[in-house]
Scaffold this active site. Structure first.
Site, PDB file in Angstrom:
ATOM      1  N   LYS A 128       0.883  -1.296  -0.136  1.00  0.00           N
ATOM      2  CA  LYS A 128      -0.027  -0.145  -0.017  1.00  0.00           C
ATOM      3  C   LYS A 128       0.788   1.319  -0.180  1.00  0.00           C
ATOM      4  O   LYS A 128       1.588   1.393   1.091  1.00  0.00           O
ATOM      5  CB  LYS A 128      -0.880   0.142   1.140  1.00  0.00           C
ATOM      6  CG  LYS A 128      -1.868   1.121   1.087  1.00  0.00           C
ATOM      7  CD  LYS A 128      -2.578   1.568   2.551  1.00  0.00           C
ATOM      8  CE  LYS A 128      -1.702   2.786   3.211  1.00  0.00           C
ATOM      9  NZ  LYS A 128      -1.763   3.948   2.432  1.00  0.00           N
ATOM     10  N   GLY A 168       7.262   4.451   8.269  1.00  0.00           N
ATOM     11  CA  GLY A 168       6.623   5.734   8.663  1.00  0.00           C
ATOM     12  C   GLY A 168       6.680   6.017  10.131  1.00  0.00           C
ATOM     13  O   GLY A 168       7.778   5.954  10.377  1.00  0.00           O
ATOM     14  N   SER A 169       5.671   6.830  10.417  1.00  0.00           N
ATOM     15  CA  SER A 169       5.752   7.393  12.025  1.00  0.00           C
ATOM     16  C   SER A 169       5.982   6.400  12.982  1.00  0.00           C
ATOM     17  O   SER A 169       5.460   5.248  12.980  1.00  0.00           O
ATOM     18  CB  SER A 169       4.780   8.219  12.112  1.00  0.00           C
ATOM     19  OG  SER A 169       3.491   7.682  12.493  1.00  0.00           O
ATOM     20  N   GLU A 226       4.756   6.723  15.928  1.00  0.00           N
ATOM     21  CA  GLU A 226       3.261   6.618  16.289  1.00  0.00           C
ATOM     22  C   GLU A 226       2.265   5.282  15.608  1.00  0.00           C
ATOM     23  O   GLU A 226       1.776   4.612  16.335  1.00  0.00           O
ATOM     24  CB  GLU A 226       2.391   7.909  16.061  1.00  0.00           C
ATOM     25  CG  GLU A 226       1.195   8.006  16.779  1.00  0.00           C
ATOM     26  CD  GLU A 226       0.401   9.522  16.292  1.00  0.00           C
ATOM     27  OE1 GLU A 226       1.514  10.098  15.360  1.00  0.00           O
ATOM     28  OE2 GLU A 226      -0.742   9.304  16.497  1.00  0.00           O
ATOM     29  N   GLY A 260       3.784   2.949  14.003  1.00  0.00           N
ATOM     30  CA  GLY A 260       4.612   1.937  14.098  1.00  0.00           C
ATOM     31  C   GLY A 260       4.145   0.959  15.197  1.00  0.00           C
ATOM     32  O   GLY A 260       4.224  -0.163  15.584  1.00  0.00           O
ATOM     33  N   GLU A 315      10.329   0.540  10.038  1.00  0.00           N
ATOM     34  CA  GLU A 315      11.612   1.686  10.080  1.00  0.00           C
ATOM     35  C   GLU A 315      10.689   3.014  10.482  1.00  0.00           C
ATOM     36  O   GLU A 315       9.805   3.365   9.463  1.00  0.00           O
ATOM     37  CB  GLU A 315      11.937   1.637   8.573  1.00  0.00           C
ATOM     38  CG  GLU A 315      13.600   2.093   8.428  1.00  0.00           C
ATOM     39  CD  GLU A 315      13.293   3.693   8.039  1.00  0.00           C
ATOM     40  OE1 GLU A 315      13.213   4.471   9.036  1.00  0.00           O
ATOM     41  OE2 GLU A 315      13.319   4.095   6.945  1.00  0.00           O
ATOM     42  N   CYS A 319      13.355  10.369   7.243  1.00  0.00           N
ATOM     43  CA  CYS A 319      13.330   9.870   8.965  1.00  0.00           C
ATOM     44  C   CYS A 319      14.647   9.844   9.467  1.00  0.00           C
ATOM     45  O   CYS A 319      14.821  10.180  10.661  1.00  0.00           O
ATOM     46  CB  CYS A 319      12.870   8.344   8.763  1.00  0.00           C
ATOM     47  SG  CYS A 319      13.472   7.415   7.434  1.00  0.00           S
ATOM     48  N   GLU A 334       9.688  14.563  16.343  1.00  0.00           N
ATOM     49  CA  GLU A 334      10.399  14.647  14.787  1.00  0.00           C
ATOM     50  C   GLU A 334       9.238  15.691  14.049  1.00  0.00           C
ATOM     51  O   GLU A 334       8.379  15.716  14.024  1.00  0.00           O
ATOM     52  CB  GLU A 334      10.067  13.140  14.168  1.00  0.00           C
ATOM     53  CG  GLU A 334      10.579  13.138  12.925  1.00  0.00           C
ATOM     54  CD  GLU A 334      10.248  11.738  12.189  1.00  0.00           C
ATOM     55  OE1 GLU A 334       9.502  11.011  12.345  1.00  0.00           O
ATOM     56  OE2 GLU A 334      11.400  11.345  11.589  1.00  0.00           O
TER      57      GLU A 334
END
Lengths: 474, 290
Positions: free
Chosen positions: A180, A232-233, A235, A237, A254, A288, A385
């Site tokens: 996705k 992704g973030s 949060e 994750g 990651e 990131c 971040e």
């Protein structure tokens, strides 16, 4: 400062369709969710309408991947390799088209899409293609097996590169995938689907389902998915780690970062300044592993700040399609709001904000390169971040203090060290709790080089021999 | 004076916790009865509390810099020393395992031997794992690029109900690479773990590298799984499915690395997986040039 004549890349090289379906079992099909528009963040112009995959669509994609897994995993590694080499070659052949499409959908400067993203994408497929028939030599046993169907969810900052990082090793190891792409940047993934067809990749080996968070959740939580890979973030994750708990799915994450870029008093200042700029302003800071915390040894802080400001005054912000542009558009209105909010909080908490004089285009999402000085470790701009072109500068006196401050974060993705003293580089590299340490350089990537974080920056590695483990049953 | 000589009364051992190199009782003052498999009273073991678990994590964190910073050679020597000390107490462990009824006397010796041999096996890995798990990466540019394994940090270990071989098999791979740990001993048979702590305490292993808690797994494991200064958790000893899932969920909060193997065979070749599960890979880049 020179005035540069505009040098626009032509968008005619890419043919954007008015609407796109999902790519399931080798075919483009309609989605049953409510379609959404993807826009060019530099102009807010709608580029295309894209299908949203519902739970049922995701289910069909997983079924297709499951069916294809039999054929694909049984195929000799040397044959899988040739498909991947083929894909790598087609990416090279169509790289200009892909770069332009990436820039239009993402907002990154065409110079970066063309010179960084696309070469790395092709290289990643070449690299993992070569592993497909050599897995028995990778150190995971004589005949390591694939996991099955991989559910992969990727972010919007490097849409095609993140796709390559996910799909190339998964396929090389004999897995099939349901991927996705991010809601705001689906187009290059859909062009990649077309490339899979050109390469005659067996149907169902790669499935692309577009949509928002719900689609991603359906992919990750699907009971017939054996492997979850997410970039992704932190949060999200965390949510994924929680939701797959107990399922036995293999997971690689990651996630976010708040990297320290540490400059010692003996560093080559001009090179360090280039590295600082590259560290935080590359890709508008939507990285990131961005070097978002600048730690400067106190004795050179003033001199370095002056150089940095001089350099930033020469960055060109504007039309991402212009080949001279250094800083493109922020990817979405939502992200722009977050960058603004955290920057405002930075000011409210007492840090000093500076940006070069710079005219922002009227339409689209823009944020000027920004530097905060007088930052304390407790300030949110030093802890959160931002994922934007915002640098927080702090100072230190001793190497021990630099290490202490650099590691004072729940993240641990990357770090930078600038000094001419070799032993100090190694001493620092030993002590920095981060998955990638760039010494006298920053933001370098290569398919042979493992990438991934410590602590709350996630787990698992992508790239290199290490990247195979994520897709093998070992 | 009586002519008959009185039978000498044995001096029994108080089984306490092992935290930061010392043997404290549980701060909660609680204990629980440990019996043999036949139901005979063996001892009152300390029943560790949440506070004990937190103290143990602090001790493990404090020990991490020194232990992870020690040379691999040094760590290998210390693991080998643990094997030596265990060999010296072989008879004691055979007796404890037999008394607890977990093993028949004729099998217990083999178990102790296997535990000693496992320590020797892992001791040798300390200065070899980097060669196996690391890499020099041929990047397409003028850079030196090296990947090396590094310890994850503080690891919580829920030990299996296999009081010596299982226990040694979960501790050794965690610490040999430089991690420090908090071990929750087998709830049913905790006594050999405290005797093992006595071995650890006399093996030059710095205090805090291994901390041993005895008590209720159901009570302590979730605290460790949720502790924000724990980097990883080994759920090998969590038999209950619901408890294991709850621990995995709690571990997600700070993205702990989680190891949850299915039915390990302690007599099999352990492989490297238990080591690599608690290793990070650090990649360092530097330009080459003149």
């Amino acid at each position: 400062m020179f005035e540069y004549a505009p040098a626009p890349e032509s968008r005619d090289v890419v043919d954007i369709k008015p609407s796109y379906g999902l790519f399931i079992d080798g075919e483009f099909v309609d989605g049953t969710g409510a379609p959404f528009k993807t826009i060019n963040p530099a102009t807010e112009e709608a580029l295309a309408e894209v299908a949203a995959a519902s739970q049922a669509d995701v289910d069909r994609a997983v079924q297709a991947a499951r069916k294809a897994f039999g054929v694909w995993s049984a195929m000799p590694g040397s044959e899988r390799a040739k498909y991947l080499f083929r894909i790598a070659r087609i990416i090279q052949e169509r790289s200009r088209e892909l770069a332009v499409l990436e820039t239009l959908d993402n907002g990154k400067p065409i110079r970066e899409a063309r010179d960084v993203d696309l070469p790395l994408v092709a290289a990643h497929f070449f690299y993992y293609a070569g592993w497909a028939d050599k897995l028995g030599y990778a150190g995971y046993g004589p005949d390591p097996k694939p996991l099955g169907v991989a559910g992969q969810v990727i972010p919007w900052n490097f849409p095609l590169l993140m796709l390559a990082w996910k799909i190339a090793p998964a396929l090389a190891c004999g897995n099939t995938v349901v991927l996705k792409p991010a809601e705001t940047t689906p187009l290059t993934a859909l062009l990649f689907a077309e490339i899979c067809r050109q390469a005659d990749l067996p149907p169902g080996v790669v499935n692309i389902v577009t949509g928002a968070g719900e689609t991603g959740a359906a992919v990750v939580n699907h009971p017939d998915v054996n492997k979850v890979a997410f970039t992704g973030s932190t949060e999200v994750g965390r949510l994924i780690a929680r939701s797959v708990a107990g399922s036995g799915k293999k997971v690689t994450l990651e996630l976010g970062g708040k990297a320290a870029n540490i400059v010692f008093d003996d560093a080559a200042i001009d090179q360090a300044v280039e590295g600082i700029v590259d560290g935080i302003f590359f890709n508008q800071g939507h990285v990131c592993c961005a070097g978002s915390r600048l730690l400067v040894q106190e004795s050179i802080a003033e001199e370095l700040l002056e150089s940095l400001k001089r350099r930033l005054a020469r960055l060109r912000l504007g039309d991402p399609m212009d080949k001279n542009t250094d800083i493109g558009a922020i990817n979405s209105a939502e992200q722009l709001a977050r960058v603004r909010e955290l920057s405002d909080i930075g000011e409210a908490e007492g840090a000093e904000r500076w940006s070069p004089a710079c005219t922002l285009p009227e339409r689209g999402f823009w944020f000027p390169p920004t530097v905060f000085t007088g930052v304390a470790q407790s300030h949110r701009i030093a802890r959160d971040e931002v994922f934007g072109p915002v640098l927080a500068m702090l100072t230190f006196r001793t190497p021990a203090e630099a290490v202490e401050k650099a590691n004072n974060t729940p993240y641990g993705l990357s770090a930078g060290v600038w000094t001419e003293k070799g032993s100090r580089i190694l001493w620092m590299a030993d002590r920095l709790r981060a998955g990638v340490v760039w010494a006298n350089t920053f933001n370098k990537f290569d398919p042979t080089s493992p990438f991934g974080g410590y602590k709350e920056s996630g787990y698992g590695r992508e790239g290199g021999r290490h990247g195979l483990e994520a897709y093998l049953d070992v | 004076m009586s002519d008959t000589q009185a039978v000498r009364l044995a001096v029994r051992k108080t089984y306490k916790l092992y935290i930061g190199g010392a043997f404290p009782r549980s701060e909660s003052g609680r204990s629980y009865v440990v019996t043999s498999s036949k139901g005979d009273f063996l001892a009152n073991a300390s029943k560790a509390s949440r506070k004990d678990a937190r103290d143990a994590v602090s001790a493990a964190r404090k020990a991490f810099a020194g232990w992870s910073g020690a040379t691999a050679y040094n760590r290998g020597q210390i693991l080998y020393r643990i094997a030596e000390m265990l060999e010296g107490r072989r008879a004691q462990f055979v007796a404890e395992l037999t008394e607890a009824g977990t093993r028949k006397a004729k099998d217990a010796g083999g178990i102790v031997d296997a535990a000693i041999d496992r320590l020797v096996w892992y001791a040798g890995w300390s200065d070899k794992i980097a060669a196996v798990a690391g890499a020099a990466n041929p990047v397409a540019g003028p850079y030196l690029n090296i990947s090396s394994p590094e310890p994850t940090g503080v690891v919580a270990v829920i030990a299996p109900d296999e009081p010596l071989l299982g226990l040694v098999s979960v501790i050794a791979p965690v610490i040999v690479t430089g991690n420090t740990c908090v071990v929750v001993a087998s709830e049913r048979a905790p006594l050999p773990s405290i005797t093992l702590a006595e071995v650890l305490a006399t093996s030059d292993l710095p205090g805090g590298v291994v901390n041993v808690l005895t008590g209720s797994v159901k009570e302590i494991a979730p605290w460790l799984a949720a502790h924000m200064d724990v980097n990883a958790i080994d759920l090998t000893g969590v038999a209950e499915e619901d408890l294991a899932i709850a621990c995995e969920q709690a571990a997600a909060e700070n993205l702990k690395r989680v190891l949850r193997p299915s039915a390990p065979d302690w007599s099999a070749d352990p492989g490297t997986k238990r080591m690599t599960a608690f290793l990070e890979t650090k990649t360092v880049w530097h330009p080459t040039g003149i």
